[in-house]
Motif scaffolding. Structure first.
Motif, mmCIF file in Angstrom:
data_model
loop_
_atom_site.group_PDB
_atom_site.id
_atom_site.type_symbol
_atom_site.label_atom_id
_atom_site.label_comp_id
_atom_site.label_asym_id
_atom_site.label_seq_id
_atom_site.Cartn_x
_atom_site.Cartn_y
_atom_site.Cartn_z
ATOM 1 N N LEU A 176 -31.240 134.185 26.140
ATOM 2 C CA LEU A 176 -31.847 132.882 25.871
ATOM 3 C C LEU A 176 -30.799 131.856 25.446
ATOM 4 N N ASP A 177 -29.853 132.262 24.586
ATOM 5 C CA ASP A 177 -28.820 131.339 24.113
ATOM 6 C C ASP A 177 -27.888 130.923 25.241
ATOM 7 N N LEU A 178 -27.508 131.867 26.091
ATOM 8 C CA LEU A 178 -26.635 131.540 27.224
ATOM 9 C C LEU A 178 -27.333 130.583 28.178
ATOM 10 N N ARG A 179 -28.612 130.813 28.391
ATOM 11 C CA ARG A 179 -29.363 129.936 29.289
ATOM 12 C C ARG A 179 -29.494 128.537 28.696
ATOM 13 N N ALA A 180 -29.720 128.454 27.393
ATOM 14 C CA ALA A 180 -29.880 127.148 26.754
ATOM 15 C C ALA A 180 -28.591 126.338 26.800
ATOM 16 N N LEU A 181 -27.440 127.025 26.724
ATOM 17 C CA LEU A 181 -26.145 126.342 26.745
ATOM 18 C C LEU A 181 -25.552 126.246 28.140
ATOM 19 N N ASN A 182 -26.303 126.723 29.146
ATOM 20 C CA ASN A 182 -25.825 126.692 30.533
ATOM 21 C C ASN A 182 -24.501 127.448 30.673
ATOM 22 N N LEU A 183 -24.445 128.645 30.095
ATOM 23 C CA LEU A 183 -23.247 129.476 30.139
ATOM 24 C C LEU A 183 -23.555 130.765 30.884
ATOM 25 N N SER A 184 -22.486 131.455 31.278
ATOM 26 C CA SER A 184 -22.626 132.765 31.917
ATOM 27 C C SER A 184 -21.658 133.735 31.267
ATOM 28 N N ALA A 185 -21.939 135.027 31.417
ATOM 29 C CA ALA A 185 -21.092 136.049 30.806
ATOM 30 C C ALA A 185 -19.679 136.031 31.374
ATOM 31 N N ASP A 186 -19.498 135.542 32.594
ATOM 32 C CA ASP A 186 -18.171 135.518 33.198
ATOM 33 C C ASP A 186 -17.221 134.569 32.479
ATOM 34 N N MET A 187 -17.760 133.620 31.733
ATOM 35 C CA MET A 187 -16.918 132.639 31.041
ATOM 36 C C MET A 187 -16.221 133.223 29.813
ATOM 37 N N THR A 188 -16.572 134.434 29.418
ATOM 38 C CA THR A 188 -16.018 134.994 28.181
ATOM 39 C C THR A 188 -14.569 135.448 28.327
ATOM 40 N N SER A 189 -14.037 135.488 29.553
ATOM 41 C CA SER A 189 -12.680 136.001 29.760
ATOM 42 C C SER A 189 -11.635 135.126 29.069
ATOM 43 N N ASP A 190 -11.869 133.831 28.998
ATOM 44 C CA ASP A 190 -10.947 132.902 28.332
ATOM 45 C C ASP A 190 -11.452 132.664 26.911
ATOM 46 N N ARG A 191 -10.784 133.260 25.938
ATOM 47 C CA ARG A 191 -11.275 133.226 24.557
ATOM 48 C C ARG A 191 -11.344 131.809 24.005
ATOM 49 N N ARG A 192 -10.289 131.032 24.202
ATOM 50 C CA ARG A 192 -10.257 129.681 23.639
ATOM 51 C C ARG A 192 -11.315 128.791 24.279
ATOM 52 N N SER A 193 -11.439 128.871 25.584
ATOM 53 C CA SER A 193 -12.446 128.061 26.276
ATOM 54 C C SER A 193 -13.850 128.462 25.839
ATOM 55 N N TRP A 194 -14.070 129.761 25.649
ATOM 56 C CA TRP A 194 -15.383 130.248 25.234
ATOM 57 C C TRP A 194 -15.743 129.721 23.852
ATOM 58 N N ARG A 195 -14.803 129.753 22.918
ATOM 59 C CA ARG A 195 -15.083 129.274 21.569
ATOM 60 C C ARG A 195 -15.358 127.781 21.556
ATOM 61 N N ARG A 196 -14.655 127.022 22.388
ATOM 62 C CA ARG A 196 -14.914 125.579 22.455
ATOM 63 C C ARG A 196 -16.317 125.294 22.962
ATOM 64 N N ARG A 197 -16.807 126.082 23.880
ATOM 65 C CA ARG A 197 -18.119 125.850 24.461
ATOM 66 C C ARG A 197 -19.254 126.186 23.503
ATOM 67 N N ILE A 198 -19.055 127.176 22.643
ATOM 68 C CA ILE A 198 -20.155 127.637 21.803
ATOM 69 C C ILE A 198 -20.041 127.166 20.375
ATOM 70 N N ARG A 199 -18.966 126.500 20.007
ATOM 71 C CA ARG A 199 -18.740 126.128 18.620
ATOM 72 C C ARG A 199 -19.752 125.082 18.149
ATOM 73 N N VAL A 200 -20.260 125.300 16.946
ATOM 74 C CA VAL A 200 -21.168 124.349 16.295
ATOM 75 C C VAL A 200 -20.380 123.657 15.185
ATOM 76 N N ALA A 201 -20.130 122.381 15.330
ATOM 77 C CA ALA A 201 -19.290 121.659 14.366
ATOM 78 C C ALA A 201 -20.044 121.389 13.087
ATOM 79 N N ASP A 202 -19.311 121.538 11.953
ATOM 80 C CA ASP A 202 -19.846 121.112 10.655
ATOM 81 C C ASP A 202 -18.704 120.816 9.697
#
Length: 225
Positions: A199-225
């Motif tokens: 559900l979370d991947l679908r809501a963020l328009n992400l796929s499991a294949d994107m996890t290979s790049d750690r830095r890019s993955w963290r930028r996509r899922i990071r919640v700023a505070d």
């Protein structure tokens, strides 16, 4: 991890285990190093290791607090800077509240309980109550704190990416293919961790294949505070 290190774990908050991190709190740096060496020996004896390159030391001096009181006095002091209080909440209090949440399969009712607990803490820090009729967003903006439910999702997605980057032969990946035998009880099945991730991947328009790049993955899922 809990089983392997049961003999050397201290009580919370002196020792806290997260998804793939260990937090050790002592009064001196020497005591931290002694405890860290015990952890290193136990883990390496069981085929694991501690990354020295990622080890960080954080130091805090509370000697300037009145009458030698603890952190609760600092958080409740209405003359203290709210920016510092919000940072202390983000780095010390919230991680303790979300201990182990990377693998939780939360229901909506449990998410609400977490949000209620967080808002009670933020209002106490700011010195206000529900009678002041201020919105939750007001306290979040003043203390610069993101919704705790969003931070839970961020932590779960970070852990998911960490798992996906491991080799297929590692134990944490082999668990994905386990099949549990037996009959299921009547009624709707419980929502699993994998269901939440879908559900979370679908809501963020992400796929499991994107996890290979750690830095890019963290930028996509990071919640700023």
């Amino acid at each position: 991890m809990d089983v392997l290190t049961r003999g050397i774990q201290d009580s919370v908050p002196w020792c806290m285990l997260f998804a793939d991190d260990i937090v050790i709190i002592k009064e001196t740096r020497v005591a931290v190093n002694v405890t860290l060496e015990r952890w290193r020996y136990i883990l390496e004896s069981n085929g694991l290791r501690i990354s020295r390159s990622k080890t960080e030391y954080l130091w805090c001096n509370f000697s300037n607090l009145p009458n030698g009181e603890g952190v609760d006095v600092l958080m409740a002091d209405q003359e203290g800077p709210f920016r510092v209080k919000g940072k202390l909440y983000r780095v010390a209090i919230r991680p303790a509240l979300l201990y182990g949440s990377e693998c939780w399969a939360l229901k909506k009712a449990q998410e609400c309980r977490l949000e209620v607990a967080e808002m009670r803490m933020l209002k106490w820090i700011y010195g206000r109550t529900m009678l002041d009729r201020l919105s939750n967003g007001f306290f979040r903006n003043k203390l610069r704190v993101a919704p705790i439910a969003e931070k839970v999702k961020e932590g779960q997605l970070c852990w998911f990416g960490h798992i996906r980057r491991r080799r297929i032969a590692t134990p944490v990946r082999r668990v994905e293919d386990l099949v549990v035998s037996g009959s299921r009880t009547r009624g709707r099945p419980r929502r699993t961790w994998a269901d939440l991730l879908t559900l979370d991947l679908r809501a963020l328009n992400l796929s499991a294949d994107m996890t290979s790049d750690r830095r890019s993955w963290r930028r996509r899922i990071r919640v700023a505070d």
